[in-house]
Design a protein around this motif. Structure first.
Motif, PDB file in Angstrom:
ATOM      1  N   ASN A 254      -2.052  -7.921  -2.601  1.00  0.00           N
ATOM      2  CA  ASN A 254      -0.662  -7.434  -2.519  1.00  0.00           C
ATOM      3  C   ASN A 254      -0.357  -8.029  -1.059  1.00  0.00           C
ATOM      4  OD1 ASN A 254      -0.515  -5.979  -4.923  1.00  0.00           O
ATOM      5  ND2 ASN A 254      -2.327  -4.500  -3.893  1.00  0.00           N
ATOM      6  N   HIS A 255      -0.283  -9.236  -1.015  1.00  0.00           N
ATOM      7  CA  HIS A 255      -0.600  -9.895   0.391  1.00  0.00           C
ATOM      8  C   HIS A 255       0.827 -10.048   1.205  1.00  0.00           C
ATOM      9  CE1 HIS A 255      -3.454 -11.896   2.850  1.00  0.00           C
ATOM     10  NE2 HIS A 255      -2.681 -12.931   2.834  1.00  0.00           N
ATOM     11  N   ASN A 256       1.978  -9.838   0.602  1.00  0.00           N
ATOM     12  CA  ASN A 256       3.033 -10.066   1.341  1.00  0.00           C
ATOM     13  C   ASN A 256       3.286  -8.501   1.895  1.00  0.00           C
ATOM     14  OD1 ASN A 256       6.543  -9.392   0.842  1.00  0.00           O
ATOM     15  ND2 ASN A 256       5.831 -11.134   1.591  1.00  0.00           N
ATOM     16  N   GLY A 268      -0.659  -2.224  -0.487  1.00  0.00           N
ATOM     17  CA  GLY A 268       0.459  -1.967  -1.581  1.00  0.00           C
ATOM     18  C   GLY A 268       0.519  -0.214  -1.610  1.00  0.00           C
ATOM     19  N   VAL A 269       1.792   0.204  -1.981  1.00  0.00           N
ATOM     20  CA  VAL A 269       1.903   1.591  -2.352  1.00  0.00           C
ATOM     21  C   VAL A 269       2.636   1.835  -3.729  1.00  0.00           C
ATOM     22  CG1 VAL A 269       2.248   2.019   0.165  1.00  0.00           C
ATOM     23  CG2 VAL A 269       3.995   1.107  -1.374  1.00  0.00           C
ATOM     24  N   ASN A 270       3.051   0.914  -4.409  1.00  0.00           N
ATOM     25  CA  ASN A 270       3.691   1.095  -5.734  1.00  0.00           C
ATOM     26  C   ASN A 270       2.485   0.779  -6.881  1.00  0.00           C
ATOM     27  OD1 ASN A 270       6.009   1.546  -4.458  1.00  0.00           O
ATOM     28  ND2 ASN A 270       6.522  -0.612  -4.378  1.00  0.00           N
ATOM     29  N   PRO A 274      -1.416  -2.991  -7.376  1.00  0.00           N
ATOM     30  CA  PRO A 274      -2.870  -2.184  -7.664  1.00  0.00           C
ATOM     31  C   PRO A 274      -3.764  -2.548  -6.362  1.00  0.00           C
ATOM     32  CG  PRO A 274      -2.549  -4.357  -9.074  1.00  0.00           C
ATOM     33  CD  PRO A 274      -1.417  -4.025  -8.489  1.00  0.00           C
ATOM     34  N   ASP A 275      -4.302  -1.314  -6.208  1.00  0.00           N
ATOM     35  CA  ASP A 275      -5.420  -1.490  -4.935  1.00  0.00           C
ATOM     36  C   ASP A 275      -6.611  -0.765  -5.093  1.00  0.00           C
ATOM     37  OD1 ASP A 275      -6.479  -1.894  -2.334  1.00  0.00           O
ATOM     38  OD2 ASP A 275      -4.805  -1.101  -1.218  1.00  0.00           O
TER      39      ASP A 275
END
Length: 410
Positions: A254-256, A268-270, A274-275
């Protein structure tokens, strides 16, 4: 005096460096690194030559996968989020465990890893970025190691790590940890567990190290590739969000999001970001093993996303409104700016605008030291030069405006 409108005009003006195949080949010839060639390519040759004679047993493969996942978390949570970005703090036991397991992945000591990663964030997509994505997939994935030239990296501050006894200890014992924990331990477990020391060393040791390395390298290469993923938060760098790769990399792709909010312990939060690493850190926080979990405010995240969605007309209108807002700021002379800065040590000047950065120094992705270098000075070149800041960074800066320099200049 610099024109305050220059702040708006100069963004995006820096040319992207171009690199020809001829120049790249010359680079590798001049910067050939024999040890890293052996370290990165040697195990692949060993596996290729010996794998036909070593049966891949089910228990050994399960151990290799399990050990690989644990090792991956030691890089994403430890090397990256804990030490490189200081996005949370951890108790001594967690730090030692992350340092030992991280070393067993053979991605080099924490101190060296963090040095190149902080340079990557500070100088993204420029020639001072160690794995500059504008030089192509091969260079950003592994070429920067095979043709290593640390002198080309932009300078960064790692003084905080040199004061960390766990980091210093790991650097001193790095290679013994790699050999014992990374290679011999899997062999011993497989030997005493089910009589397969060869498979343990080959598959859960060497092969697992290689696979873990290249999964990490995918963040430097594919997660910056122009044909991959999306840019929901900012298009000011090549960084992209790739959900499928985020699963493989335990959340890192989720690099951006990460390049816009590098100090956030989450990548990432959405639901579509996935994280897995995030949830382990969160759990440690609930257990009291980790604290100071840093998160970006929902407002800032939504503002970054909104800015990225804006059309060209809206951005032009915002630029006009920014110029109007600047004209309403109280004016001070350069001498008055220097005097106020000496008294409070919290002001900096960028393109003729004075900013109060007292409350932002600890949140700056480049570290407090970088902002301290600009206090009481004209930091225009520092802000616009080595790193192309995102629209989100510009929005943060707008909230820190306090004065504008008089036309008399300095």
């Amino acid at each position: 005096m610099s024109n305050p409108r220059g702040k708006l005009a100069r963004l995006g003006s820096r040319a992207v460096p171009r690199h020809t195949w001829k120049a790249e080949i010359e680079w590798y010839k001049q910067n050939f690194h024999g040890f890293l060639h052996i370290s990165l390519l040697g195990p692949i040759i060993v596996i290729f030559l010996t794998a036909p004679y070593v049966i891949a047993r089910q228990n050994t493969i399960i151990m290799a996968i399990t050990w690989g996942i644990i090792g991956g978390f030691s890089i994403t949570i430890g090397y990256h989020r804990l030490w490189a970005h200081r996005s949370f703090s951890a108790c001594l036991g967690i730090r030692i465990a992350l340092a030992v397991v991280g070393a067993a992945q053979n991605q080099w000591p924490i101190l060296w890893w963090v040095k190149h990663h902080r340079a990557h964030h500070k100088y993204t997509d420029t020639d001072q970025d160690p794995y500059n994505a504008t030089r192509g997939l091969l260079f950003s994935h592994i070429g920067w190691l095979l043709g290593l030239n640390e002198n080309s990296w932009g300078p960064v501050d790692v003084s905080d790590l040199k004061k960390d006894p766990v980091v210093v200890w790991q650097a001193r014992l790095y290679w013994p940890i790699v050999i014992t924990v990374g290679i011999l331990l899997p062999g011993a477990i497989a030997h005493y567990g089910w009589g397969d020391w060869k498979g343990g060393i080959l598959y859960a040791g060497l092969a697992r190290i290689i696979i873990t390395q290249h999964i990490t390298f995918l963040i430097n290469s594919v997660a910056h590739a122009p044909w991959a993923g999306t840019q929901p938060y900012s298009a000011s760098t090549t960084a992209r969000n790739i959900p499928l790769l985020a699963i493989l990399t335990l959340g890192e792709a989720n690099h951006n999001f990460h390049h816009v909010f590098p100090a956030d312990y989450r990548n990432g939060v959405n639901w579509n970001e996935p994280d897995f690493s995030r949830w382990i850190i969160w759990l440690w926080g609930r257990l009291g093993w980790a604290n100071d979990l840093n998160i970006a405010s929902p407002f800032e995240i939504e503002r970054a996303r909104s800015n990225q969605l804006k059309g060209r007309t809206e951005r032009q209108r915002d630029s006009h409104e920014d110029i109007q807002a600047l004209s309403k700021l109280p004016q001070i002379s350069w001498e008055d700016f220097r005097k106020r800065s000496d008294d409070a040590n919290n002001l900096t000047c960028i393109s003729g605008v004075i900013y109060d950065v007292a409350d932002f120094m600890d949140d700056h992705p480049g570290g407090r030291d970088l902002i301290q270098q600009s206090l009481g000075k004209d930091a225009t070149d520092l802000y616009h030069g080595s790193h192309l800041h995102s629209s989100h960074a510009d929005d943060i800066l707008k909230g820190l405006q306090v004065f504008i320099l008089e036309d008399s200049g300095h």
